[in-house]
Structure formats: structure tokens, C-alpha cells
Design an enzyme around this catalytic site. Structure first.
Site, PDB file in Angstrom:
ATOM      1  N   ASP A   1      77.720   1.789  -9.389  1.00 30.13           N
ATOM      2  CA  ASP A   1      76.365   1.587  -9.892  1.00 30.13           C
ATOM      3  C   ASP A   1      75.451   1.096  -8.769  1.00 30.13           C
ATOM      4  OD1 ASP A   1      74.380   1.546 -11.821  1.00 30.13           O
ATOM      5  OD2 ASP A   1      74.803  -0.498 -12.455  1.00 30.13           O
TER       6      ASP A   1
ATOM      7  N   CYS B   1      63.971   0.228 -24.136  1.00 24.06           N
ATOM      8  CA  CYS B   1      65.326  -0.316 -24.260  1.00 24.06           C
ATOM      9  C   CYS B   1      65.336  -1.811 -23.929  1.00 24.06           C
ATOM     10  CB  CYS B   1      66.260   0.449 -23.320  1.00 24.06           C
ATOM     11  SG  CYS B   1      67.957  -0.174 -23.310  1.00 24.06           S
TER      12      CYS B   1
END
Length: 364
Positions: free
Chosen positions: A146, A226
Site C-alpha cells: 500500500d 467514505c
């Protein structure tokens, strides 16, 4: 490096075994053809759904072209590692859901309650690469967790680690979605694994449960709505119209995962790194809101939470404390006192959210 096909097959099997020894739940191998993902990525970026995450757009379609990122790459070794803390019992989903209705509780995403996964996975992936080097000699590789413009979800899906659920997260039939992922880009033409296919069927529980309706449809997420984005990635003010929808979620959001039927199969972490720290699974908002910057930095040493900094930590908690007013604690003396203690905070960002929170309790 050129290895015969049989040796490559044997090496692939060894890589998977070594990965298990290093704490990974599963290791698989994918090719690097992500052409089918390029159009979707570009459309998502063009629509601005990445919000302030400029790094998502800065590398353009290189994200879908691993060989441009690391020249010579022909395969990607994908790996997943379970993170559900070992102390969680089989009723963890019910308990996590219940905490969302407690106006005193600070709800922190399960993955963030232990050690920063970036460090854990990167170190283990590097060890796996070292094992390969010992076995075959020098080869070209690069480890990612990531941390670079890699489309890890499509790669993980191609390799058969799972399928992308309607919430866009990866789901595994035997382990749900409570796991981290990492990759090693390599110049070895290893045999690839087959994808598993999708198994969400007609279920759309994740879409229905999303507090901010950030999941616009199957596989379509507007990050700007989100809660994970709002509480972690967003550096500026949280849009006022979205604040009431955040509830007491002060770092991340697990709603779409806790509701997912496949997470009844979620596996416990095998590494102690992901054990809960500082009672973050049961901490109260007032307690966390009282932390000084020095206390925040000390308590969050080695935690993924530290990267948002004390200012955004207070911003998020102020919103949570304000929302307590609509969760049965309007005008609560302890909450109002905690908020008033931060009214003169040097940060305009903190002061703005504190004043909003006080208005929820005092009706101003």
C-alpha cells in the site's frame, strides 16, 4: 535470470510455503496484464472520486502497468495477512455494531488498533524476497505494501486471493475480508494462479449499510463520501452535511465489512503485532479527546493512526462528541466540558469542529 519450467514451478510452490512460515495466510502469483482495469481507473479519477488523494492521480495509468513502475517485471507475488485480533471472539461483528450506538465510545477501525501494518508486511515480504534470493541467486524485485502506485486489488483478484466485493474490498471465501495485502514485483516468469470468481450473488448489504451512501453501486465507491476517507485522508474540514452521518466513528469505518456475511469466516491474526493497543477497541471519546499532542504521539507510536496527526485526531473526535447529542447524550455535562476545554485550541480546524459539536449539544 532463466530457469526451466519445472524449476519455476518448484520455486512457486516453495514461495507459497515460505510465505506461510512468515505469517502470511496465503500467497499466490499473478501476471501483470491489468489492461481491463485501466478504463475503470481513469473514469474514477476523471469523476474526481479520489477527492484530496492526489497521489491516486499523480501516476496516472502507471498504476495499471507494473512493468512501467518496475522495469523487467513479469509477475506479481501477492500475499494476504489476517489482522483480526486474536482476542476477538465469534461475536465480534455483533459487538462492533453495538458500539456504534454508544454515545460514549470512540469507534476505531479494527485494522488500526494494533501496529502499523505497512511496517509488518513490508518486513515480512522482504524476508520472503530474501528467501528467494538464497534459493536462486540475484533476481529483480521490489516490495510494496500500500506504498506505491500499484493496483493491488486487481492483482490480488487475478492471482486468486479473492474477489472484489460490491464495496470494492477483496473478499476470500474462507477468510472474509479482514486481512492486509502486499506484493512483490518480480522478473521471474513464475506459473500464475487462477482467479476464484465472484461470490456476492444478489447480496448488497454493504451498499445498504453505508452510513454516507458512499457505495454508489456494485464496485463503485465515491471516496469523498467514505468515512475512512473523511477521517483519515481528508486534511481539511469535514463537510458539514456529512458530519452527522459519521456518528462516533473517529478513525475509519468497518460497517461494510461487519455486515458482510463472508466475515463470519474472518480468521484471527497469527502475529501479535495486530493485538489491540491502548484498549482502542473500548476507549471512550472523552478520554481520547483529552490527550495532549505529546500523549497522542507517545500512545500512537508505531500505529497507523499517528500519520493523521493530533490536529485531525481532535477534529474527528470533536465530530464524534457532537454526534453524541443525537445518540441520547444531548447536553451531557462531561461531553460539553470536554469540548469547551478545546474551544481555544490554536488550530482553526479544531476550533471549527469543536464549535459545531457544541452547537449540537447547546442548540446554538
Amino acid at each position: 535470470m532463466s530457469l526451466p519450467e519445472q524449476k519455476l514451478a518448484e520455486l512457486a510452490a516453495s514461495i507459497k510455503a515460505w510465505g506461510t512460515e512468515l505469517g502470511f495466510a496465503e500467497v499466490r502469483i499473478a501476471d501483470i496484464d491489468l489492461a481491463s482495469a485501466e478504463a475503470g481507473l481513469q473514469a474514477w479519477l476523471d469523476a474526481g472520486m479520489h477527492g484530496e488523494m492526489d497521489y491516486m492521480a499523480s501516476h496516472g495509468l502507471m498504476r495499471a502497468r507494473p512493468a512501467e513502475l518496475v522495469p523487467g517485471t513479469v509477475r506479481v507475488i501477492t500475499a494476504r495477512m489476517n489482522y483480526l485480533p486474536g482476542a476477538q471472539d465469534e461475536n465480534w461483528r455483533e459487538r462492533e455494531t453495538a458500539r456504534l450506538n454508544d454515545p460514549t465510545q470512540a469507534v476505531i477501525s479494527v485494522y488500526a488498533r494494533g501496529r502499523d501494518y505497512h511496517k509488518v508486511l513490508r518486513a515480512r515480504l522482504q524476508q520472503l524476497a530474501d528467501r528467494i534470493r538464497v534459493a536462486i541467486g540475484e533476481f529483480g524485485f521490489r516490495v510494496f505494501t500500500d506504498s506505491a502506485p500499484v493496483m493491488e486489488l486487481p492483482l490480488a483478484e487475478k492471482s486468486g486471493l479473492g474477489w472484489r466485493g460490491k464495496h470494492t474490498l477483496l473478499i476470500n471465501r474462507s477468510a472474509g475480508s479482514m486481512f492486509f495485502m502486499g506484493e512483490i514485483l518480480v522478473d521471474l516468469p513464475l506459473p500464475v494462479d487462477e482467479p476464484t470468481g465472484a461470490h456476492c450473488g444478489q447480496c448488497q448489504a454493504c451498499i445498504d449499510v453505508c452510513p454516507t451512501q458512499a457505495i454508489l453501486g456494485p464496485g463503485k465507491l465515491d471516496a469523498r463520501r467514505c468515512i475512512s476517507y473523511l477521517t483519515i485522508e481528508l486534511k481539511s474540514s469535514i463537510p458539514e452535511e456529512l458530519r452527522p452521518l459519521i456518528g462516533n466513528r473517529v478513525y475509519g469505518c468497518d460497517d461494510c465489512q461487519t455486515i458482510c456475511p463472508w466475515n463470519k469466516f474472518a480468521q484471527r491474526a497469527t502475529l501479535p503485532d495486530f493485538d489491540e493497543r491502548h484498549a482502542l477497541g473500548s476507549a471512550g471519546m472523552i478520554e481520547l479527546f483529552a490527550w495532549s499532542e505529546e500523549e497522542f504521539n507517545r500512545h500512537m507510536e508505531g500505529s497507523p493512526i499517528r500519520r493523521i496527526g493530533h490536529e485531525r485526531w481532535l477534529r474527528n473526535l470533536a465530530v464524534g462528541l457532537g454526534n453524541a447529542a443525537n445518540m441520547g447524550a444531548r447536553g451531557d455535562a462531561a461531553i460539553v466540558s470536554a469540548l469547551q476545554a478545546r474551544r481555544e485550541h490554536p488550530s482553526p480546524l479544531v476550533r471549527e469542529h469543536v464549535e459545531w459539536a457544541l452547537a449540537q449539544h447547546l442548540g446554538r
